[in-house]
Design a protein around this motif. Structure first.
Motif, mmCIF file in Angstrom:
data_model
loop_
_atom_site.group_PDB
_atom_site.id
_atom_site.type_symbol
_atom_site.label_atom_id
_atom_site.label_comp_id
_atom_site.label_asym_id
_atom_site.label_seq_id
_atom_site.Cartn_x
_atom_site.Cartn_y
_atom_site.Cartn_z
ATOM 1 N N ALA A 355 74.628 74.979 -9.745
ATOM 2 C CA ALA A 355 74.579 73.548 -9.464
ATOM 3 C C ALA A 355 75.444 73.200 -8.253
ATOM 4 O O ALA A 355 75.041 72.412 -7.390
ATOM 5 C CB ALA A 355 75.038 72.751 -10.686
ATOM 6 N N LEU A 356 76.623 73.797 -8.171
ATOM 7 C CA LEU A 356 77.526 73.529 -7.056
ATOM 8 C C LEU A 356 76.938 74.052 -5.744
ATOM 9 O O LEU A 356 77.045 73.403 -4.700
ATOM 10 C CB LEU A 356 78.881 74.166 -7.333
ATOM 11 C CG LEU A 356 80.050 73.738 -6.447
ATOM 12 C CD1 LEU A 356 80.244 72.229 -6.525
ATOM 13 C CD2 LEU A 356 81.324 74.463 -6.856
ATOM 14 N N SER A 357 76.311 75.211 -5.787
ATOM 15 C CA SER A 357 75.718 75.788 -4.574
ATOM 16 C C SER A 357 74.583 74.917 -4.047
ATOM 17 O O SER A 357 74.485 74.667 -2.837
ATOM 18 C CB SER A 357 75.213 77.209 -4.862
ATOM 19 O OG SER A 357 76.252 78.052 -5.303
ATOM 20 N N ILE A 358 73.709 74.461 -4.937
ATOM 21 C CA ILE A 358 72.597 73.605 -4.518
ATOM 22 C C ILE A 358 73.127 72.291 -3.945
ATOM 23 O O ILE A 358 72.639 71.798 -2.921
ATOM 24 C CB ILE A 358 71.654 73.338 -5.707
ATOM 25 C CG1 ILE A 358 71.004 74.648 -6.172
ATOM 26 C CG2 ILE A 358 70.577 72.321 -5.332
ATOM 27 C CD1 ILE A 358 70.212 74.512 -7.462
ATOM 28 N N THR A 359 74.143 71.736 -4.595
ATOM 29 C CA THR A 359 74.721 70.471 -4.123
ATOM 30 C C THR A 359 75.352 70.631 -2.747
ATOM 31 O O THR A 359 75.123 69.810 -1.839
ATOM 32 C CB THR A 359 75.772 69.967 -5.123
ATOM 33 O OG1 THR A 359 75.146 69.744 -6.389
ATOM 34 C CG2 THR A 359 76.411 68.682 -4.644
ATOM 35 N N LEU A 391 64.909 71.960 -7.681
ATOM 36 C CA LEU A 391 65.684 73.101 -8.167
ATOM 37 C C LEU A 391 66.431 72.766 -9.454
ATOM 38 O O LEU A 391 66.485 73.586 -10.375
ATOM 39 C CB LEU A 391 66.670 73.551 -7.086
ATOM 40 C CG LEU A 391 66.045 74.176 -5.840
ATOM 41 C CD1 LEU A 391 67.122 74.522 -4.814
ATOM 42 C CD2 LEU A 391 65.244 75.426 -6.196
ATOM 43 N N PHE A 392 67.009 71.584 -9.543
ATOM 44 C CA PHE A 392 67.753 71.212 -10.745
ATOM 45 C C PHE A 392 66.861 71.228 -11.982
ATOM 46 O O PHE A 392 67.256 71.724 -13.037
ATOM 47 C CB PHE A 392 68.377 69.818 -10.583
ATOM 48 C CG PHE A 392 69.527 69.769 -9.619
ATOM 49 C CD1 PHE A 392 70.329 70.877 -9.406
ATOM 50 C CD2 PHE A 392 69.811 68.599 -8.923
ATOM 51 C CE1 PHE A 392 71.394 70.827 -8.515
ATOM 52 C CE2 PHE A 392 70.872 68.536 -8.035
ATOM 53 C CZ PHE A 392 71.660 69.656 -7.826
ATOM 54 N N PHE A 393 65.667 70.669 -11.854
ATOM 55 C CA PHE A 393 64.801 70.549 -13.029
ATOM 56 C C PHE A 393 64.017 71.829 -13.307
ATOM 57 O O PHE A 393 63.709 72.122 -14.458
ATOM 58 C CB PHE A 393 63.852 69.364 -12.852
ATOM 59 C CG PHE A 393 64.516 68.029 -13.021
ATOM 60 C CD1 PHE A 393 64.716 67.494 -14.285
ATOM 61 C CD2 PHE A 393 64.968 67.316 -11.924
ATOM 62 C CE1 PHE A 393 65.345 66.271 -14.451
ATOM 63 C CE2 PHE A 393 65.595 66.090 -12.073
ATOM 64 C CZ PHE A 393 65.788 65.563 -13.339
ATOM 65 N N SER A 394 63.688 72.576 -12.298
ATOM 66 C CA SER A 394 62.922 73.808 -12.531
ATOM 67 C C SER A 394 63.792 74.922 -13.092
ATOM 68 O O SER A 394 63.289 75.822 -13.778
ATOM 69 C CB SER A 394 62.259 74.268 -11.228
ATOM 70 O OG SER A 394 63.226 74.544 -10.238
ATOM 71 N N THR A 395 65.100 74.889 -12.822
ATOM 72 C CA THR A 395 65.995 75.921 -13.344
ATOM 73 C C THR A 395 66.620 75.553 -14.680
ATOM 74 O O THR A 395 67.325 76.369 -15.277
ATOM 75 C CB THR A 395 67.134 76.195 -12.336
ATOM 76 O OG1 THR A 395 67.843 74.977 -12.080
ATOM 77 C CG2 THR A 395 66.575 76.750 -11.031
#
Length: 580
Positions: A355-359, A391-395
């Motif tokens: 989550a931190l990496s995507i953000t 990405l948040f919802f698919s993972t």
């Protein structure tokens, strides 16, 4: 439990045990039915006396019907309708441009007044008011084609230019504003806030960034506002406001119910990010437009000259805003427990790292939008915002419940309505007519009068439409008027400063709407429920709890900040601009 224990007894024989178990189950069923009947009869208590003569409903109890809106709200709805019809069908002459009447401008003015009244009074839900905009636009024929240059005397071109779109075309275009890339940008911001809160990353970030400011609420407020202002000086106020709201949520969660300090934090974040948008030439698109306008009239601005004016101006405005928020929203707690934010924080897990990496990747893309030359690839920062959402919802970092209720669709619809209204105001030439009217009415006036008139116009208009659109329409007019007065730089800078200082509505800017999207936790029935709310790690239990902020917070407090900016601009700012 006794029935279960009896079920397990084997010494007395199977028949006796089974018989005892059946008796127990019948007793439990009878007791449960009595409890249900008592609960169902509870709404009927108090309608009469406690005795046998009290009137009781013999049928199945019904749910109570919801009450009608208070009378004053119904009055506001009626007033907004009367204003709309009065402007549309009243005995007023049509507004004119290029010597031709523009009926669309008057219809748009009526719609603007009607919608503004409903938004200001909240006579109907804000998002419902937003849904009125495409309906009124299509029915009134207020949407005109894009502006084209017509030769002098070319009546065919001018007539085509001011002829409204057919209803079918207008409906598609105005409804498209509700899924504009700007709305996607808000969706991404809400998703990032939700995932940081759900994964408890915001607790860690808040503790690290706010530790230097101590535990006093007023110092933490100043720290959050300073952080928001500094970040928005160098990057877009989109990622800076998202980050600031995320780190403030753990603090808001630990506040007592109804503590005004929650409003102070959220308003401080919104206002400080708006102020930060004034400070550097690269802080906001309207600043770039101001630079270009000054170049066109031959009075180029420099990075240094802009900063020499903006830093003292914005620093003073930031401190005044902080003092205002301290006065209007005094905290109930004298000390904040910032150390509690990371007391039970374990080492980062895989989901938190993801989550931190995507953000971080999303924020970097937003912050370095131009240096990385991402526009040819994505076209808009809003489209980039779809990447973290997907990405948040698919993972599985966010779930279906978060998509349905955690993204705050009511605010997204509200923003879509604001974009639609701004789009219609631009296309109907209402702003062009207003700017021309000011120039005509103030013919022969001095620099201070013109500067104040256009600064006030910008402060009002930018509450309803995009700050960038307001700058595109009004700043060129301001530059030409300033050129005639031999002070184009002062005129342009004052106007663009007030463009960013428009803070009177939730739809006035991204930071305003982002703070407005934060919900308070739903009222818990007991301490166990309250603990469950906090354990969920969300802004609020989905579907429960209203927004922490209300429209009147923006109208009153935001309006006061805008007024302070205007007074500072026309006093200290005017002096500094003249001397420079």
């Amino acid at each position: 439990s006794g029935c279960v224990r009896a079920r397990g007894v084997r010494k007395r024989g199977r028949d006796l045990v089974e018989g005892h178990f059946v008796v127990c189950m019948v007793h439990m069923a009878t007791q449960a039915a009595a409890e249900r009947a008592a609960v169902e009869m509870e709404p009927l208590k108090g309608e009469g006396d406690a005795g046998d003569d009290s009137p009781r409903s013999s049928g199945t109890p019904h749910k109570q019907l919801p009450p009608l809106k208070p009378a004053y709200k119904l009055d506001m709805v009626a007033l907004s309708v009367l204003v709309l019809l009065g402007i549309w069908w009243g005995p007023w002459g049509e507004m004119q441009l290029d010597g031709l009447p523009i009926p669309a401008a008057r219809r748009t003015l009526g719609m603007l007044m009607c919608v503004s009244t409903l938004w200001a009074t909240e006579a109907v839900p804000l998002y419902i008011t937003s849904l009125l905009i495409p309906l009124l636009t299509v029915m009134s024929g207020s949407l005109l084609p894009p502006s084209v240059d017509c030769k002098a005397g070319d009546t065919v071109c001018l007539t085509k230019r001011y002829t409204p779109y057919p209803p079918g075309v207008a409906a598609k275009e105005v409804c498209g504003q509700f899924f504009d890339p700007t709305v996607l940008l808000f969706m991404a911001g809400f998703s990032i806030g939700s995932v940081l809160e759900k994964q408890r990353i915001s607790n860690l970030i808040a503790s690290l960034l706010l530790r230097p400011f101590g535990n006093k609420p007023e110092n933490v407020l100043l720290g959050v506002m300073s952080l928001g202002c500094f970040l928005s000086m160098w990057i877009s106020n989109v990622p800076s406001s998202v980050l600031c709201v995320s780190i403030s949520l753990p603090i808001i969660h630990q506040l007592p119910a109804g503590d005004p300090y929650a409003k102070a934090l959220l308003l401080g974040i919104a206002f400080s990010n708006n102020i930060g948008g004034m400070t550097t030439p690269i802080a906001s698109p309207q600043n770039v437009i101001a630079f270009a306008a000054c170049e066109q009239v031959g009075c180029g601005l420099t990075f240094t000259s802009w900063m020499m004016f903006s830093l003292p101006f914005c620093g003073l405005l930031l401190l005044a805003t902080w003092a205002l928020l301290r006065y209007r929203y005094p905290p109930q707690m004298h000390v904040l427990r910032l150390t509690d934010l990371t007391r039970d924080q374990p080492s980062l897990k895989g989901s938190q790292i993801m989550a931190l990496s995507i953000t971080v990747g999303t924020v970097v893309a937003w912050a370095l939008w131009k240096p990385l030359q991402l526009e040819p690839l994505f076209g808009s920062m809003g489209v980039v915002g779809l990447v973290p959402v997907i990405l948040f919802f698919s993972t599985g970092l966010l779930e279906r419940e978060d998509f349905e209720k955690g993204l705050n669709w009511t605010v997204l619809v509200l923003i879509g309505g604001g974009l639609a209204l701004g789009h219609v105001m631009e296309r109907s030439y209402l702003l062009h007519i207003a700017s021309s009217s000011i120039v005509t009415a103030l013919s022969g006036a001095g620099l201070w009068t013109f500067m104040g008139a256009f600064a006030l116009l910008m402060a009002i208009v930018a509450n309803f439409i995009s700050s960038t659109v307001a700058a595109i329409i009004i700043i060129p007019v301001v530059a030409q008027v300033g050129k005639r007065l031999a002070m184009p730089r002062a005129m342009v800078v004052a106007s663009v400063i007030m463009d960013s200082a428009a803070m009177g509505l939730p739809v006035s800017s991204f930071p305003n709407a982002n703070s407005f999207g934060v919900k308070r936790a739903a009222a818990a029935e007991d301490d166990e429920e309250a603990a469950r709310v906090v354990e969920k790690g969300k802004k609020a239990i989905p579907g429960n709890g209203g927004s922490v902020l209300e429209v009147r917070d923006y109208m009153v407090t935001g309006g006061m900040v805008t007024a302070m900016a205007l007074v500072e601009c026309m006093s200290l700012g005017y002096t500094m601009l003249i001397l420079s």
